[in-house]
Motif scaffolding. Structure first.
Motif, PDB file in Angstrom:
ATOM      1  N   GLU A  94       0.840  -1.189   0.000  1.00 15.42           N
ATOM      2  CA  GLU A  94       0.000   0.000   0.000  1.00 15.42           C
ATOM      3  C   GLU A  94       0.880   1.245   0.000  1.00 15.42           C
ATOM      4  O   GLU A  94       1.850   1.335   0.745  1.00 15.42           O
ATOM      5  CB  GLU A  94      -0.925   0.004   1.224  1.00 15.42           C
ATOM      6  N   THR A  95       0.524   2.210  -0.855  1.00 12.85           N
ATOM      7  CA  THR A  95       1.217   3.493  -0.924  1.00 12.85           C
ATOM      8  C   THR A  95       0.174   4.598  -0.791  1.00 12.85           C
ATOM      9  O   THR A  95      -1.039   4.329  -0.883  1.00 12.85           O
ATOM     10  CB  THR A  95       1.966   3.651  -2.265  1.00 12.85           C
ATOM     11  N   PHE A 102       4.983  -5.178  -5.658  1.00 19.33           N
ATOM     12  CA  PHE A 102       6.215  -5.229  -4.868  1.00 19.33           C
ATOM     13  C   PHE A 102       7.135  -6.337  -5.363  1.00 19.33           C
ATOM     14  O   PHE A 102       8.280  -6.092  -5.726  1.00 19.33           O
ATOM     15  CB  PHE A 102       5.862  -5.431  -3.389  1.00 19.33           C
ATOM     16  N   LYS A 103       6.650  -7.567  -5.407  1.00 14.65           N
ATOM     17  CA  LYS A 103       7.432  -8.700  -5.894  1.00 14.65           C
ATOM     18  C   LYS A 103       6.539  -9.612  -6.731  1.00 14.65           C
ATOM     19  O   LYS A 103       5.353  -9.791  -6.412  1.00 14.65           O
ATOM     20  CB  LYS A 103       8.016  -9.519  -4.739  1.00 14.65           C
ATOM     21  N   CYS A 157       3.766  -7.034   2.147  1.00 12.58           N
ATOM     22  CA  CYS A 157       2.604  -6.944   1.257  1.00 12.58           C
ATOM     23  C   CYS A 157       1.284  -6.950   2.019  1.00 12.58           C
ATOM     24  O   CYS A 157       1.164  -7.555   3.083  1.00 12.58           O
ATOM     25  CB  CYS A 157       2.621  -8.087   0.240  1.00 12.58           C
ATOM     26  N   LYS A 158       0.297  -6.283   1.429  1.00 12.13           N
ATOM     27  CA  LYS A 158      -1.060  -6.235   1.980  1.00 12.13           C
ATOM     28  C   LYS A 158      -2.054  -7.022   1.119  1.00 12.13           C
ATOM     29  O   LYS A 158      -3.123  -7.400   1.598  1.00 12.13           O
ATOM     30  CB  LYS A 158      -1.541  -4.785   2.081  1.00 12.13           C
ATOM     31  N   VAL A 159      -1.717  -7.234  -0.155  1.00 13.43           N
ATOM     32  CA  VAL A 159      -2.608  -7.937  -1.081  1.00 13.43           C
ATOM     33  C   VAL A 159      -1.780  -8.958  -1.853  1.00 13.43           C
ATOM     34  O   VAL A 159      -0.683  -8.644  -2.331  1.00 13.43           O
ATOM     35  CB  VAL A 159      -3.284  -6.950  -2.065  1.00 13.43           C
ATOM     36  N   ILE A 160      -2.311 -10.185  -1.957  1.00  6.60           N
ATOM     37  CA  ILE A 160      -1.656 -11.255  -2.714  1.00  6.60           C
ATOM     38  C   ILE A 160      -2.598 -11.690  -3.838  1.00  6.60           C
ATOM     39  O   ILE A 160      -3.783 -11.953  -3.597  1.00  6.60           O
ATOM     40  CB  ILE A 160      -1.308 -12.467  -1.822  1.00  6.60           C
ATOM     41  N   ARG A 161      -2.056 -11.780  -5.057  1.00 11.55           N
ATOM     42  CA  ARG A 161      -2.855 -12.227  -6.191  1.00 11.55           C
ATOM     43  C   ARG A 161      -2.108 -13.319  -6.956  1.00 11.55           C
ATOM     44  O   ARG A 161      -0.878 -13.305  -7.026  1.00 11.55           O
ATOM     45  CB  ARG A 161      -3.160 -11.062  -7.144  1.00 11.55           C
TER      46      ARG A 161
END
Length: 411
Positions: A94-95, A102-103, A157-161
């Motif tokens: 999150e920004t 991120f990765k 990370c806050k979200v993984i997809r």
């Protein structure tokens, strides 16, 4: 602005501006459902291909309604949904300006139908895409880099997809380039999400692991293209009187003298169709299994019901027009959806908590129509047609040819 003889509301909605061709062929998920860490890890979207439409008969289960315990006939859309293959994991941080990648970790092996997506001209290319990424899985240094990336994703990370692609080779479409999409993983902690994703790398994810019977889902896709159209077709403006000079399918006045420009809200000719659209609250009437092997027998019986025990598949007699035979897993959705046959559509879990009576109603199908869609279909299965029509000339000729071939082989 001058006066007008009759007041009338404007024609066409301004909420869909600009009415231009979509930038992408596959529907994009612009909002995923809100995450709930209390739930187990699960996927929130899938991709399928529109095969065609048919109709069903069911008994309404809605106490208090006039139709309660009565049979109704409803139109349904058939979507072929072969299992999707997971080929990568991407983490977002999150920004202040929203989410940022991120990765990204790619799987060791990517099929050709997936790698075709990264080339404009596959046959003349060197086909080296992802060769360096796959080599990371073979060396100790590369494996440590992958572990480091996953650990950083767990930390920041806050979200993984997931990154997954369709198996377009399994459906009757000439295209060889698979459709690639990101699917958000909801439920559980970030560490749980990453473990969930790692377990599924290079593995197929079937449709019944994402959606279930009686669920309300959203469909995202691109509508059927109509080309360049005038204002009468594009905005449904009223035609001018018959004797109008220089044509009557026009807008009579496109604005006042001042402001000395044409305003954006005035209906003009231009592109109609091939627009990106989202349709919400489509009820799943059946999650059907594709053809599968049971011992030495191929099981195709996926369109029968508790009331209609006929052994038949969801494909109507003669196949779906402009599509063909549905052999893979499929969804039956109530009503129609956007796009022509063979169009890829994105299926997403609903963003809202579904509490209406329509959403909570249990669907009990009595009959699924499989008669021919080329004209007025009369028979549900081929055996029914043969029993009614008797031996046709082509069948008799075939039998005679087989008998001649058998006699020649015996000599």
């Amino acid at each position: 602005m001058s006066h007008r003889k009759f007041e009338a509301p404007r024609h066409g909605s301004l909420g869909f501006l600009p009415r231009k061709r979509a930038r992408r062929h596959r529907g994009k998920v612009k909002s995923f459902p809100r995450d709930d860490v209390a739930q187990p890890c699960h996927l929130t979207a899938f991709a399928g291909y529109k095969a065609g439409m048919t109709h069903i008969v069911r008994e309404v289960d809605k106490p208090g309604s006039r139709n309660h315990k009565k049979e109704v006939v409803e139109a349904v859309t058939v979507l072929e949904t072969p299992p999707m293959i997971v080929v990568g994991v991407v983490g977002y941080i999150e920004t202040p300006r929203g989410l940022r990648t991120f990765k990204t970790v790619w799987a060791e092996h990517l099929s050709d139908e997936c790698r075709r997506r990264f080339y404009k001209n596959w046959c003349n290319s060197k086909r080296k895409a992802f060769s360096r990424a796959s080599q990371r899985w073979t060396s100790d240094e590369g494996k440590s880099t992958i572990e480091s990336d996953f650990n950083k994703m767990k930390k920041y990370c806050k979200v993984i997809r997931l990154i997954a692609h369709t198996q377009i080779k399994l459906i009757p479409i000439a295209q060889k380039k698979a459709h690639l999409m990101e699917i958000q993983v909801n439920g559980g902690s970030i560490a749980d999400k990453i473990e969930y994703a790692r377990e599924r790398l290079e593995k197929p994810v079937p449709i019944n692991k994402v959606f279930g019977q009686d669920e309300m889902i959203d469909v995202i896709g691109v509508t059927r293209g109509k080309g360049f159209k005038g204002v009468t077709s594009r905005w449904h403006c009223k035609k001018l009187p018959r004797k109008t000079h220089k044509g009557l399918r026009k807008v009579a006045c496109i604005g006042a003298w001042h402001p000395s420009r044409v305003q954006y809200s005035v209906a003009r000719a231009g592109q109609k169709g091939y627009h990106h659209r989202t349709e919400v609250n489509k009820k799943v009437y059946r999650v059907g299994a594709g053809y599968h092997q049971d011992g030495n027998k191929v099981v195709k019986n996926n369109a029968s019901t508790g009331f209609d025990l006929t052994d038949k598949s969801i494909t109507p007699m003669g196949g779906f027009p402009h599509y063909g035979e549905v052999k893979q897993d499929f969804l039956l959705l109530k009503g129609c959806i956007m796009g022509p046959k063979k169009r890829v559509v994105t299926l997403r879990k609903s963003l809202l908590a579904q509490t209406s009576r329509v959403a909570r109603e249990k669907i009990n199908l009595k009959f699924i129509d499989t008669s021919s869609k080329f004209g007025h279909g009369r028979f549900q299965v081929d055996a029914e047609k043969r029993a009614f029509m008797g031996l046709l000339k082509k069948d008799r000729v075939r039998e005679e040819e087989a008998a001649v071939a058998a006699a020649a082989a015996a000599q």
